[in-house]
Design an enzyme around this catalytic site. Sequence first.
Site, PDB file in Angstrom:
ATOM      1  N   GLU A 154      -1.762  48.370 -33.227  1.00 24.94           N
ATOM      2  CA  GLU A 154      -0.621  48.892 -33.976  1.00 24.94           C
ATOM      3  C   GLU A 154      -0.950  50.011 -34.955  1.00 24.94           C
ATOM      4  OE1 GLU A 154       2.394  48.055 -33.290  1.00 24.94           O
ATOM      5  OE2 GLU A 154       1.925  46.426 -31.912  1.00 24.94           O
TER       6      GLU A 154
ATOM      7  N   SER B  66      47.394  22.366  -8.783  1.00 23.11           N
ATOM      8  CA  SER B  66      48.699  21.801  -9.139  1.00 23.11           C
ATOM      9  C   SER B  66      48.860  21.504 -10.620  1.00 23.11           C
ATOM     10  CB  SER B  66      48.941  20.517  -8.331  1.00 23.11           C
ATOM     11  OG  SER B  66      49.065  20.822  -6.955  1.00 23.11           O
TER      12      SER B  66
END
Length: 682
Positions: free
Chosen positions: A104, A373
């Site tokens: 880093e 239904s």
Amino acid sequence: MGDDMDRSLPPAGWEQVPFAKWWDRGRRILRWFSFCLLTGFGLALFTLLYLKSKPLPPPPIGMTTQLMDIRGKVIDQLDAGEHRDPVRLRKIPQSLIDATLAAEDQRFFDHWGFSTKGILRAAWINLKSRRVAQGASTITQQLARNLYLTHDRTWTRKLREAALTTQLELHFSKREILEMYLNKIYYGHGAYGVERAAHIYFHKPARSLNLAECAMLAGIPRGPGYYSPLADPRRAKRRQELILTRMAKAGFITRRSAEEAKRVPLHYGRPPRPIPARAPWFRDYVIQSAVSRFGLTESQVRSGGLKIYTTLDPARQEAAEKAVARYLNTQDQLEGALVSVDPRTGAIQAMVGGRDYSRSQYNRVFARRQPGSTFKPILYLAALEQGLTPVTRFDSKPTTFLFSDGKYAPTNYHGRYANRPITMGEAIATSDNVYAVRTLLEIGREQAVRMGKKLGIDSSLTPVPSLALGSSAVRPFEMIQVYSTLANGGVKHSPFAIRRIEDTDGQVIARAQPQPTSVIPRPETFVITKMLEKVFASGGTAHRVKQILPRPVAGKTGSTEWDSWLSGYTPDLATTVWLGYDRGKRLPPGTSRLTHNIWGTYMREALATVPPRPFPTPEGVTEVTVDPDTGYRATSACPRREKIWFLNGTEPEKTCPAHREPSPVPKTLDSLWERIKKWWDG
């Protein structure tokens, strides 16, 4: 000759004019440069002194948010998922520190928070690639961003990041910054900080990591999802080898150590499976509601130290989870959903979004499926509004209907037809499809769509003939609103999960404000409810449920080749259950029985302490005994007699012409017969 020499020289002072001019200009430039330099230095010094004197804002520390049930007991605790185990820098292996620096920020100990070389290198690479291919953030900049800022790319954020980076460098030593960074950074799979990451990936503390493991961990934060060895071991291995090479090049380790570490086999652990929370689907819905309904941020909800008081009934939630598990555990891949609401308020009492939250967090309460239904009560409510009555009769037989846009030939389940005229009540109880389509033809498709929207369906309803049979997909969450509105006499409450939210000081920052709306007159809902009670009676499609739940109950079943439903209610509780497969697989035989058993078992347990009570009778309705075979008022001679509720003014006035009352015996004959009997006996 002298004259010639005089003519060759420039006039006196000629060579001094431009020199003086340039000298004067140079001095002015030098003065301006010195002024700018001193001013810049002064501003920089002032800025540094200001930032040094200004305390750093306290980093946001996540506080646990609690979700409470209706009894005030904790359902779950939220902490934004940042599970970390802080560790001091002296207990972190030097190899991990060096690997992190190599990955880093190699010059971390040499700069003041910003790497000029890194910025120039990144700018050159980005310029060549014509895109943002590389960043130049130092460890201090990353820490400032992770502690205080978002990751959006704006100039405002960049300036704030620069100021905070400078403050971190002024207020903390390099080792303190590095320690904070290693404890804050995210390593994927729920691991925040190196200690947690070491346990997640290698099942050991950070101090026990070897060089190869350190290099592997150091490569993950650049892209936790991309470089995770659990997600892609090969990509993660290439990243590890690159970091080992960088470590050797930077002098952290020897080339030989780097090559040996590259050959060390790595054995990864498995990330811990999430522990299922109580009511996990409901918990997720509460978080979503707090954000969408009350405008809170997800960060506030997850780690703001809030107390969220919900509508969940723990006993009913447990009953729902047990009912779903009991009947689905033996069914391969069959999924289900259950949502239960107090119709008097709209408060969600229980919610189950699937069979196993650890396998799938998808909440099927919000999945759009064909309701079959269970849509029919919406159609028949519209029909009652249009003047049809519970004894309106249509033929139940194979029929092809002609619509303006073509033909439609619905079929009944298993080809069962009465082969005679039947009433609306009988059509509801037996779920007759031909009757439903004929009703849609009589009242118009738009009337059914309008009624569905009025009752709470937000999904698109396509006005086609098959709409009568529930062909437009809706969500169980919408169907529970429809049926809870029927249970509440036509007064609609939007289902809700949060009663109130309190902050860390106990102040109420949000509160549910139910807004009941009367959308259907109470008499209409009572008449449809009395017909829906017959669904659970003998001959109805859900008659088996009556054996499980012997109390007044109304509702409707629904079945397609891919979906099985039961939506029903008592005066105190409304519940919708759906079963099906996620990928459109056809249902196996017997699925409707499972649906009915789940619904009935849950309702029995959920209402165990609630005394049974009938649906209250409103004004505006009349009960009449009719002959269902003719639709007229029944006589004593009618072979079939049934008590049916009607809206006032729609009940039949005439008595059944097919079964007249027997003629009474004249009184004179009765008197003569009595005299004859007395004479005979005397």
